[in-house]
Design a protein around this motif. Structure first.
Motif, PDB file in Angstrom:
ATOM      1  N   TYR A   5      10.909   1.084  -8.495  1.00 39.43           N
ATOM      2  CA  TYR A   5       9.930   1.421  -7.468  1.00 39.43           C
ATOM      3  C   TYR A   5       9.214   0.170  -6.958  1.00 39.43           C
ATOM      4  O   TYR A   5       8.987   0.019  -5.771  1.00 39.43           O
ATOM      5  N   TYR A   6       8.851  -0.730  -7.884  1.00 38.69           N
ATOM      6  CA  TYR A   6       8.269  -2.005  -7.455  1.00 38.69           C
ATOM      7  C   TYR A   6       9.411  -2.896  -6.991  1.00 38.69           C
ATOM      8  O   TYR A   6      10.092  -3.533  -7.788  1.00 38.69           O
ATOM      9  N   ASN A   7       9.634  -2.906  -5.680  1.00 43.02           N
ATOM     10  CA  ASN A   7      10.818  -3.583  -5.135  1.00 43.02           C
ATOM     11  C   ASN A   7      10.460  -4.803  -4.297  1.00 43.02           C
ATOM     12  O   ASN A   7      11.165  -5.130  -3.342  1.00 43.02           O
ATOM     13  N   ILE A   8       9.350  -5.445  -4.626  1.00 47.47           N
ATOM     14  CA  ILE A   8       8.952  -6.666  -3.923  1.00 47.47           C
ATOM     15  C   ILE A   8       9.685  -7.845  -4.566  1.00 47.47           C
ATOM     16  O   ILE A   8       9.502  -8.112  -5.773  1.00 47.47           O
ATOM     17  N   PRO A   9      10.527  -8.556  -3.806  1.00 48.77           N
ATOM     18  CA  PRO A   9      11.317  -9.645  -4.414  1.00 48.77           C
ATOM     19  C   PRO A   9      10.458 -10.695  -5.101  1.00 48.77           C
ATOM     20  O   PRO A   9      10.731 -11.098  -6.224  1.00 48.77           O
ATOM     21  N   LYS A  10       9.417 -11.144  -4.443  1.00 52.56           N
ATOM     22  CA  LYS A  10       8.497 -12.121  -5.003  1.00 52.56           C
ATOM     23  C   LYS A  10       7.065 -11.655  -4.764  1.00 52.56           C
ATOM     24  O   LYS A  10       6.766 -11.083  -3.719  1.00 52.56           O
TER      25      LYS A  10
ATOM     26  N   MET B 272       1.878 -10.213  -0.433  1.00 54.20           N
ATOM     27  CA  MET B 272       0.435 -10.479  -0.487  1.00 54.20           C
ATOM     28  C   MET B 272      -0.105 -10.661   0.931  1.00 54.20           C
ATOM     29  O   MET B 272       0.438 -11.424   1.729  1.00 54.20           O
ATOM     30  N   GLY B 273      -1.184  -9.940   1.255  1.00 55.41           N
ATOM     31  CA  GLY B 273      -1.817 -10.058   2.555  1.00 55.41           C
ATOM     32  C   GLY B 273      -3.298 -10.350   2.410  1.00 55.41           C
ATOM     33  O   GLY B 273      -3.960  -9.812   1.517  1.00 55.41           O
ATOM     34  N   ILE B 274      -3.829 -11.204   3.261  1.00 53.65           N
ATOM     35  CA  ILE B 274      -5.251 -11.561   3.247  1.00 53.65           C
ATOM     36  C   ILE B 274      -5.836 -11.222   4.613  1.00 53.65           C
ATOM     37  O   ILE B 274      -5.287 -11.619   5.650  1.00 53.65           O
ATOM     38  N   HIS B 275      -6.943 -10.485   4.620  1.00 51.08           N
ATOM     39  CA  HIS B 275      -7.560 -10.058   5.870  1.00 51.08           C
ATOM     40  C   HIS B 275      -9.055 -10.342   5.829  1.00 51.08           C
ATOM     41  O   HIS B 275      -9.739  -9.954   4.878  1.00 51.08           O
TER      42      HIS B 275
END
Length: 777
Positions: free
Chosen positions: A757-762, A767-770
Motif C-alpha cells: 500500500y505504501y508505494n512511494i519509491p522514495k 514530500m510537499g511543503i506549503h
C-alpha cells in the motif's frame, strides 16, 4: 568529526533523560497539607429514570465535576498518559533559578494539580444546583476522596442522586395590563412554558426574555427583564410545578407606557474626526455632515432606517436598522441614543456615526514546493474603495498570480528550465442590498444580510512548451440570508469565454493522441447560472461547528431554450454564440465541514467534499476550467495542484503533459486535522500545531482510451484514492494566520513499481511543503 558530534549529542540526551527519570517521583515536593489530584472516575448515578430525559442535565453536572489531572489523555478526567513527564520535570528542576535547569523547567514542567485547587466541595454544590435548576428538586451530589492506593494521591469519587424530575402543570400570567395581556394571548402559541414539559430555570429565563422582547417590539421602550418574576408551587400536585408568571407592582410609570418615534438626527463624523458643519432635513429626518455634501447619499442612508416618524417604537426595527447600517461597511461605529420628550410618549433619536477609512487592502502570499521538481510562489492582492460614489457600495480590484518552475537543471532531457505562470485580474462592484427593480422602494430586504455583485475578470494561463489560454467574462450574483444560519446565492448571469492564444507543436501532438483533452481546451463560450445554499451554525457559538455548502450549475441550457424559441432544434449540436460553440453541462458540488472542540486549546477539524459534472448536447466534454482537481495547500497537502488523477492514470515522466491532463469530472476528498496549542502569547500571537490526514482523487465520467484507468470504477475505488499525512504549524495573530504544512504521501493511485500500500519509491518523492495564509478549511 560528524560521527563524534552525534555520539556527544546522544550521550547528552541520554544523560538528560536519566537525570529526569531519577527524579521521577511525582509527590516529592508535595506540601504536607496537599494531595495530588489524579483524576475523577465516571460518577455513580443513583435514582435516575430514563423517562425523565435528563441526559443533557447529567452531562452538564458531570461537566461541573470533571477536571483533567496532570498528564491527562486529551483532556479526559480519568484517562492519563502513563509517563507524567511534566511532573517529573517539575520535581527535578523546581529548585533551579537560572541557567539550563530554569529553561528546562519553564519549557517542560507542569504544575501539579492539587485536590484543594480542584475544590470538590464547591463543585458538588454547583452540580447539585444544576440538578435543581433542571427540575431535579430532590437531587444532590456527594464526593469521596479516595487515597487507598497512595496516601499522597487522591481520586475523587462522585455520586449523583437525581430523584424524580418535576414537570410543569398549570402556567398562568398574572398582573399584566389589558394591553400587555392581549399581546401575551396573541402570541400564546409561541410561549416556551408548556404543560407536561420538564421544569428548567433556563426555560423561565427564556420566557421572561420573550415577553420583554414582545413588549419592547410593541412600544414599551423602558420595559426590562427584572419587571417579571415567577412563583412556583410544588405541593398541589406531587411531581408537578404550578407556575405563575407575575409582573411586579412597583414598576416605574415609564416602564408601562408605549412610545412612538419622533425626530431622527444623524451626526456623520469624518474618518479623520471632522465634525458636522451643515445639515440636510426632510420629514423629521436630519443629516448633519461635514464638508460640502453628506459623505453618503441621502436615499442610501434613509432606506436603512426601517421606521418612520409617528410609528410605534420597536426593538426589532432598531436592531435591523443598526445591522443594515453596519452592513454598508462605511462606518467605524453607529451609536443610537433615545431621548423621551418631557411629559409625552415620543422618543427622539440621535445617531452618532463615524466614517471608516475609505480604502482597504489585503495581500496573501503562498509558496508551494515539492521534491518532484516542481516549485513556485503565488500572490493575491485586493484593493477596495469603500462607499464608491457615495452609494454605500464597494469597488474591489483583485490581482493574482503564480509562478511555477522545474527545479531540475534538465527537463525531458533538455537543459532549459520549464516555467509556467498564471495571471488574473478582476474588478467588482458590491452593493450591500439586492439591486432589483421590483424591490427598489421596499425596505424588507434590508432586514436581512443581502448583497449584489457585478464582476468582470480576465485570467491567463501559460503552460510553457504547450499552450497559452485566455479566459475572460463577467457575472451578476445575488445573495440573501433569511436566517442567520442559511445563505442563498444565485448567479443568474455568468458568461465566460476561453480561447487558446498559442499552441505548440508538442501540444498538438498530445491533442491528436488525446482528443478529449483537446476539446476541453478549445475556444468556447460558457453561459451558465448557479444556485448555492450554505448552512453555518457558528453564530450560535456552539462547542462544535457545522458548515455545509451545496452548489448547482447549469450551463448552456437557457441559451438552447432561446435557440429553440427561434425554431432551431434543442438537440442540435455545435450551436454557436457570437460565432463560437458554447458549453452545455450540469455541475453539482457539496462540501461539509465539522469542527469538534476537545478543549479551548484542542480541536478536531474534518471536511468531506465531492462533485460531479456531466457535459452533454452541444459539448460532451466539460470545459477544462470547470473540471475538478485535487492537491495543493488547501487540498491533499502531500501533492501539488493537479498532480493526482484522474483515477489510476498518471502520465509517464517523459510524456511532458502532466500540467494539463490531471483533472476530472468526479471529485471526492476527505480531510482530518487535529489542531493544538503549542505556545500562548508567542511574539504577540499563539503558536499552534496540526497533524493531518488527507485523501481523495478525481475521475472521468466517460472512458478515455488515451488515459487508461482514468474513469470511475468501484472495483478499484480504494486503490485509486491518494492518501497523504503530515504536520504543520500556524502562527495565529487573530487577524492573520500564517500556515506552514509539511505533507508526506502514503499512497498514490497509479503504479510506481513498488509493491504494498505504501508505494512511494522514495520518501522525498512524496514530500510537499506549503506556505499559505489562513486555515485550509
Amino acid at each position: 568529526m560528524k560521527m563524534r558530534k552525534r555520539r556527544i549529542n546522544k550521550l547528552l540526551l541520554t544523560g538528560l533523560l536519566l537525570f529526569i527519570i531519577t527524579g521521577c517521583s511525582t509527590t516529592k515536593h508535595l506540601p504536607e497539607d496537599e494531595l495530588l489530584y489524579i483524576g475523577t472516575p465516571t460518577p455513580k448515578i443513583v435514582g435516575y429514570n430514563e423517562a425523565d430525559n435528563g441526559e443533557a442535565t447529567l452531562e452538564e453536572v458531570q461537566g461541573a465535576l470533571n477536571v483533567a489531572p496532570n498528564n491527562s489523555f486529551f483532556g479526559s478526567p480519568n484517562l492519563r498518559i502513563p509517563f507524567p513527564l511534566g511532573l517529573w520535570v517539575y520535581n527535578r528542576f523546581e529548585r533551579y533559578e537560572k541557567g539550563i535547569g530554569k529553561w528546562i523547567f519553564k519549557k517542560l514542567a507542569a504544575d501539579p494539580i492539587y485536590v484543594s485547587t480542584v475544590n470538590p466541595d464547591t463543585r458538588t454544590k454547583v452540580a447539585s444546583n444544576v440538578l435543581r435548576e433542571n427540575g431535579f428538586f430532590q437531587g444532590n451530589v456527594t464526593v469521596q476522596v479516595d487515597t487507598a492506593k497512595n496516601p499522597k494521591k487522591a481520586k475523587l469519587n462522585y455520586t449523583i442522586y437525581t430523584g424524580q424530575r418535576y414537570k410543569l402543570d398549570s402556567v398562568t400570567y398574572v398582573g399584566f395590563s389589558p394591553k400587555e395581556d392581549s399581546l401575551i394571548h396573541a402570541t400564546y402559541s409561541k410561549r416556551l412554558l408548556i404543560k407536561e414539559d420538564a421544569f428548567t430555570v433556563n426555560k423561565l429565563d427564556e420566557e421572561r426574555n420573550r415577553l420583554v422582547e414582545l413588549f419592547r417590539n410593541n412600544g414599551y421602550y423602558f420595559y426590562r427583564p427584572d419587571f417579571i418574576t415567577f412563583m412556583a408551587d410544588t405541593l398541589i400536585r406531587p411531581g408537578y410545578v404550578n407556575l405563575r408568571v407575575v409582573q411586579k407592582h412597583n414598576i416605574p410609570e415609564e416602564g408601562l407606557r408605549t412610545y412612538y418615534i419622533g425626530k431622527t438626527s444623524i451626526n456623520l463624523v469624518g474618518h479623520n474626526g471632522e465634525q458636522p458643519n451643515d445639515s440636510l432635513n426632510f420629514h423629521n429626518f436630519t443629516i448633519n455632515y461635514a464638508g460640502k455634501k453628506p459623505g453618503i447619499r441621502y436615499g442610501v442612508l434613509r432606506r436603512r432606517f426601517l421606521y418612520k416618524s409617528g410609528e410605534m417604537y420597536s426593538q426589532q426595527r432598531q436592531n435591523y436598522t443598526q445591522q443594515a447600517l453596519s452592513r454598508l461597511g462605511v462606518f467605524k461605529y453607529n451609536d443610537f441614543n433615545y431621548t423621551p420628550r418631557p411629559g409625552r410618549d415620543t422618543l427622539d433619536i440621535t445617531v452618532n456615526a463615524m466614517f471608516d477609512l475609505p480604502y482597504d487592502s489585503e495581500l496573501e502570499l503562498n509558496v508551494t514546493t515539492k521534491s518532484t521538481k516542481q516549485t513556485g510562489p503565488g500572490a493575491k492582492f485586493n484593493l477596495s474603495k469603500k462607499n464608491f460614489k457615495r452609494m454605500g457600495a464597494s469597488l474591489n480590484l483583485e490581482l493574482k498570480g503564480s509562478y511555477e518552475w522545474q527545479t531540475s537543471s534538465t527537463v525531458d532531457g533538455e537543459s532549459s528550465v520549464m516555467n509556467s505562470y498564471e495571471l488574473g485580474a478582476a474588478l467588482s462592484l458590491n452593493f450591500p442590498r439586492l439591486v432589483l427593480p421590483w424591490i427598489r422602494n421596499r425596505v424588507d430586504p434590508f432586514r436581512f444580510p443581502s448583497e449584489t455583485n457585478f464582476k468582470i475578470y480576465a485570467e491567463q494561463v501559460n503552460r510553457a512548451r504547450y499552450f497559452k489560454m485566455l479566459s475572460f467574462g463577467g457575472t451578476v450574483s445575488y445573495s440573501f440570508q433569511p436566517k442567520r444560519s442559511i445563505k442563498h446565492t444565485v448567479t443568474p448571469i455568468h458568461l465566460a469565454f476561453n480561447t487558446l492564444q498559442h499552441r505548440t507543436a508538442r501540444f498538438d501532438s498530445i491533442a491528436n493522441a488525446n482528443p478529449m483533452l483537446f476539446h476541453s481546451l478549445d475556444d468556447q463560450f460558457i453561459p451558465s447560472l448557479t444556485y448555492t445554499v450554505t448552512y453555518d451554525n457558528s453564530y450560535r457559538k456552539k462547542k462544535n461547528r457545522v458548515w455545509w455548502e451545496n452548489s448547482l450549475t447549469s450551463a448552456g441550457n437557457v441559451t438552447s431554450v432561446i435557440y429553440a424559441a427561434f425554431g432551431q432544434k434543442f438537440s442540435k449540436k455545435e450551436k454557436e454564440l457570437l460565432g463560437n460553440p458554447f458549453a452545455q453541462f450540469l455541475k453539482y458540488s457539496s462540501e461539509v465541514r465539522y469542527t469538534y472542540h476537545i478543549s479551548e486549546k484542542q480541536q478536531l477539524a474534518t471536511r468531506l467534499m465531492g462533485g460531479v459534472i456531466w457535459a452533454y448536447g452541444n459539448k460532451t466534454i466539460a470545459p477544462y476550467s470547470e473540471q475538478f482537481y485535487v492537491g495543493g495547500a488547501n487540498s491533499i497537502r502531500a501533492f501539488t495542484v493537479r498532480s493526482i488523477g484522474p483515477g489510476r492514470f498518471h502520465p509517464a515522466n517523459n510524456s511532458g503533459y502532466s500540467y494539463v491532463d490531471e483533472t476530472g469530472d468526479i471529485k471526492l476528498e476527505a480531510n482530518l486535522e487535529y489542531r493544538f496549542r503549542i505556545f500562548s502569547n508567542f511574539m504577540g500571537g499563539n503558536l499552534n500545531g496540526a497533524a493531518f490526514l488527507d485523501a481523495g482523487n478525481v475521475w472521468l465520467m466517460r472512458k478515455d482510451e488515451a488515459r487508461p484507468g482514468a474513469e470511475f470504477n468501484l472495483r478499484h475505488f480504494f486503490d485509486s484514492i491518494a492518501l497523504g499525512t503530515g504536520v504543520g504549524i500556524r502562527y495565529d495573530l487573530s487577524f492573520l494566520i500564517l500556515r506552514l504544512d509539511f505533507g508526506f504521501a502514503l499512497h498514490v493511485p497509479y503504479d510506481t513499481e513498488k509493491s504494498g500500500y505504501y508505494n512511494i519509491p522514495k520518501f522525498k518523492d512524496g514530500m510537499g511543503i506549503h506556505f499559505a495564509i489562513g486555515y485550509p478549511f
